[in-house]
Write a protein that holds these residues in place. Structure first.
Motif, PDB file in Angstrom:
ATOM      1  N   LYS A 122      72.102  97.177  97.591  1.00 33.20           N
ATOM      2  CA  LYS A 122      72.430  98.071  96.476  1.00 33.20           C
ATOM      3  C   LYS A 122      71.669  99.383  96.646  1.00 33.20           C
ATOM      4  O   LYS A 122      70.472  99.390  96.854  1.00 33.20           O
ATOM      5  CB  LYS A 122      72.045  97.418  95.152  1.00 33.20           C
ATOM      6  N   GLN A 123      72.401 100.464  96.564  1.00 37.78           N
ATOM      7  CA  GLN A 123      71.826 101.803  96.603  1.00 37.78           C
ATOM      8  C   GLN A 123      72.168 102.477  95.290  1.00 37.78           C
ATOM      9  O   GLN A 123      73.274 102.315  94.784  1.00 37.78           O
ATOM     10  CB  GLN A 123      72.437 102.620  97.753  1.00 37.78           C
ATOM     11  N   PHE A 124      71.226 103.229  94.740  1.00 39.74           N
ATOM     12  CA  PHE A 124      71.557 103.968  93.523  1.00 39.74           C
ATOM     13  C   PHE A 124      72.370 105.186  93.933  1.00 39.74           C
ATOM     14  O   PHE A 124      71.835 106.219  94.312  1.00 39.74           O
ATOM     15  CB  PHE A 124      70.312 104.371  92.728  1.00 39.74           C
ATOM     16  N   ASP A 125      73.692 105.006  93.895  1.00 38.24           N
ATOM     17  CA  ASP A 125      74.605 106.059  94.312  1.00 38.24           C
ATOM     18  C   ASP A 125      75.820 106.056  93.397  1.00 38.24           C
ATOM     19  O   ASP A 125      75.868 105.312  92.408  1.00 38.24           O
ATOM     20  CB  ASP A 125      75.010 105.879  95.779  1.00 38.24           C
ATOM     21  N   PHE A 126      76.803 106.871  93.718  1.00 40.02           N
ATOM     22  CA  PHE A 126      77.979 106.990  92.864  1.00 40.02           C
ATOM     23  C   PHE A 126      78.728 105.665  92.685  1.00 40.02           C
ATOM     24  O   PHE A 126      79.090 105.319  91.565  1.00 40.02           O
ATOM     25  CB  PHE A 126      78.920 108.086  93.377  1.00 40.02           C
ATOM     26  N   PRO A 127      78.986 104.884  93.751  1.00 39.04           N
ATOM     27  CA  PRO A 127      79.682 103.602  93.539  1.00 39.04           C
ATOM     28  C   PRO A 127      78.946 102.649  92.600  1.00 39.04           C
ATOM     29  O   PRO A 127      79.561 101.966  91.788  1.00 39.04           O
ATOM     30  CB  PRO A 127      79.797 103.015  94.948  1.00 39.04           C
ATOM     31  N   LEU A 128      77.618 102.629  92.690  1.00 42.34           N
ATOM     32  CA  LEU A 128      76.839 101.782  91.788  1.00 42.34           C
ATOM     33  C   LEU A 128      76.977 102.270  90.352  1.00 42.34           C
ATOM     34  O   LEU A 128      77.226 101.475  89.438  1.00 42.34           O
ATOM     35  CB  LEU A 128      75.368 101.764  92.196  1.00 42.34           C
ATOM     36  N   LEU A 129      76.824 103.561  90.159  1.00 43.35           N
ATOM     37  CA  LEU A 129      76.964 104.145  88.824  1.00 43.35           C
ATOM     38  C   LEU A 129      78.371 103.909  88.276  1.00 43.35           C
ATOM     39  O   LEU A 129      78.541 103.566  87.104  1.00 43.35           O
ATOM     40  CB  LEU A 129      76.639 105.640  88.859  1.00 43.35           C
TER      41      LEU A 129
END
Length: 154
Positions: A122-129
């Motif tokens: 998991k990366q805090f990026d647009f897909p996660l948001l």
């Protein structure tokens, strides 16, 4: 007058429908990353593993059933905890946000890791948001709104 069961069913089916439609519109129609069948097959793969990707529309149907089952479980949980958490009664948007985040945490940090041995980091990026926003607006808000309406009338 709506019964408890009808309230749970209504909020579960509405939120499940909004959630799957959001996934299809965003990932299939807008981003062109996958197909609706593959989204539903990936849900079915939680139970059927790799077989879910080889049985076409049958597994897509099972994925849709599993998706609605999960939405109904979250609607049931919210309905049951609503009377015991005063913060949920204060503001529908806040409660929808909190519950949407709760659903994201449960699904992404508990259920998916328990079901799948390997998941992408998991990366805090647009897909996660985006995944969080979908759950807040399509699961958290509808369930909190429908549940609050039930309790206010009873």
């Amino acid at each position: 007058m709506r019964s408890k069961s009808k309230t749970i069913l209504y909020s579960g089916f509405l939120s499940g429908t909004l959630d799957i439609l959001a996934a299809i519109v965003i990932y299939v129609v807008i981003l062109h990353q996958t197909t609706a069948v593959k989204i539903l097959q990936s849900i079915a793969s939680g139970i059927f593993k790799q077989e879910a990707y080889t049985s076409g529309s049958k597994m897509a149907f099972y994925g849709l059933l599993l998706h609605y089952f999960i939405a109904l479980v979250f609607a049931y949980i919210y309905f049951k905890i609503y009377p015991y958490f005063p913060i949920l009664r204060k503001n529908i948007f806040l409660s929808g946000l909190i519950y949407g985040l709760f659903v994201w945490v449960v699904m992404n940090l508990i259920v998916l890791p328990a079901v799948f041995s390997k998941l992408p980091d998991k990366q805090f990026d647009f897909p996660l948001l985006l995944s969080i926003l979908i759950l807040v607006f399509c699961i958290g808000l509808p369930i909190s709104y429908i549940t609050r309406n039930f309790y206010e009338k009873h």
